[in-house]
Design a protein around this motif. Structure first.
Motif, short mmCIF file in Angstrom:
data_model
loop_
_atom_site.label_atom_id
_atom_site.label_comp_id
_atom_site.label_asym_id
_atom_site.label_seq_id
_atom_site.Cartn_x
_atom_site.Cartn_y
_atom_site.Cartn_z
N TRP A 186 -5.82 8.10 3.15
CA TRP A 186 -4.68 7.41 3.76
C TRP A 186 -3.65 6.97 2.70
O TRP A 186 -2.46 7.21 2.84
CB TRP A 186 -5.16 6.19 4.53
N TYR A 187 -4.15 6.32 1.63
CA TYR A 187 -3.24 5.82 0.60
C TYR A 187 -2.99 6.86 -0.50
O TYR A 187 -2.31 6.56 -1.47
CB TYR A 187 -3.78 4.53 0.00
N GLY A 188 -3.54 8.05 -0.33
CA GLY A 188 -3.27 9.16 -1.24
C GLY A 188 -2.27 10.10 -0.60
O GLY A 188 -1.08 9.78 -0.48
N PRO A 189 -2.75 11.26 -0.14
CA PRO A 189 -1.81 12.28 0.35
C PRO A 189 -1.07 11.92 1.64
O PRO A 189 0.05 12.38 1.86
CB PRO A 189 -2.69 13.51 0.57
N ILE A 190 -1.63 11.08 2.49
CA ILE A 190 -0.97 10.81 3.77
C ILE A 190 0.15 9.77 3.63
O ILE A 190 1.29 10.02 4.02
CB ILE A 190 -1.99 10.38 4.86
N MET A 191 -0.16 8.61 3.10
CA MET A 191 0.82 7.52 3.03
C MET A 191 1.07 6.98 1.62
O MET A 191 1.76 5.98 1.47
CB MET A 191 0.35 6.34 3.91
N GLY A 192 0.53 7.64 0.62
CA GLY A 192 0.61 7.12 -0.74
C GLY A 192 2.02 6.80 -1.21
O GLY A 192 2.30 5.70 -1.69
N ALA A 201 6.82 0.81 -0.23
CA ALA A 201 6.77 -0.42 0.57
C ALA A 201 6.30 -1.62 -0.24
O ALA A 201 6.73 -2.75 0.02
CB ALA A 201 5.89 -0.22 1.80
N VAL A 202 5.41 -1.40 -1.21
CA VAL A 202 4.94 -2.52 -2.04
C VAL A 202 5.71 -2.65 -3.34
O VAL A 202 5.54 -3.61 -4.09
CB VAL A 202 3.41 -2.44 -2.34
N GLY A 203 6.58 -1.68 -3.62
CA GLY A 203 7.42 -1.75 -4.81
C GLY A 203 6.71 -1.39 -6.10
O GLY A 203 7.03 -1.94 -7.15
N LEU A 204 5.75 -0.48 -6.02
CA LEU A 204 5.03 -0.03 -7.22
C LEU A 204 5.38 1.41 -7.55
O LEU A 204 5.65 2.21 -6.65
CB LEU A 204 3.52 -0.14 -7.02
N PHE A 225 2.81 -1.49 9.12
CA PHE A 225 2.33 -0.35 9.91
C PHE A 225 1.45 0.59 9.09
O PHE A 225 0.48 1.14 9.61
CB PHE A 225 3.50 0.38 10.56
N ILE A 226 1.74 0.75 7.82
CA ILE A 226 0.88 1.57 6.95
C ILE A 226 -0.51 0.93 6.86
O ILE A 226 -1.54 1.59 7.07
CB ILE A 226 1.50 1.73 5.55
#
Length: 136
Positions: free
Chosen positions: A25-31, A37-40, A115-116
């Motif tokens: 989820w936090y890699g290829p889909i929504m990374g 969104a978090v500013g990183l 939403f993420i």
């Protein structure tokens, strides 16, 4: 009932399933969307203590999985597959998402991040519910 009287194989496998969901989820889909969104930046993420972050995340996954297993074990009747999966999904929808939503409102985080993260927790708990239903 003893609080440790759960299927420990299911606890570990479900925690691994949730952990895997996070990696996808936090890699290829929504990374990239999550980083924005978090500013990183990718460089900032690489500077983090990977062992501490992933070790802590897995430890939290184990706690969540054990809690789910304990919840299922406290029922006086055996729950069917669909009921366990729906219960896990409902825990995310009814407890986790409102909690993070409230935190995000007060900390004024953006809707995209909500939403993420909300989508992740729904999938995380559903995946754990599937494992517990399958192995439990």
């Amino acid at each position: 009932m003893n609080i440790f009287d759960v299927n420990w194989i299911a606890v570990v496998v479900a925690a691994l399933a949730g952990f895997l969901v996070g990696g996808i989820w936090y890699g290829p889909i929504m990374g990239k969307k999550w980083m924005g969104a978090v500013g990183l930046t990718e460089e900032q993420i690489k500077e983090g203590s990977i062992g501490k972050i992933y070790g802590g995340a897995f430890a939290f996954s184990l706690v969540a999985s054990w809690t789910l297993a304990h919840t299922f074990a406290t029922y006086a009747v055996d729950l069917n597959f669909a009921t366990k999966v729906l219960t896990a999904f409902s825990i995310a929808l009814g407890f986790i998402i409102p909690a993070i939503g409230t935190n995000y409102l007060f900390s004024q985080k953006n809707k995209a991040l909500f939403f993420i993260d909300a989508g992740y927790w729904l999938i995380f708990y559903t995946a754990m519910g599937v494992v517990h239903a399958w192995l439990g």
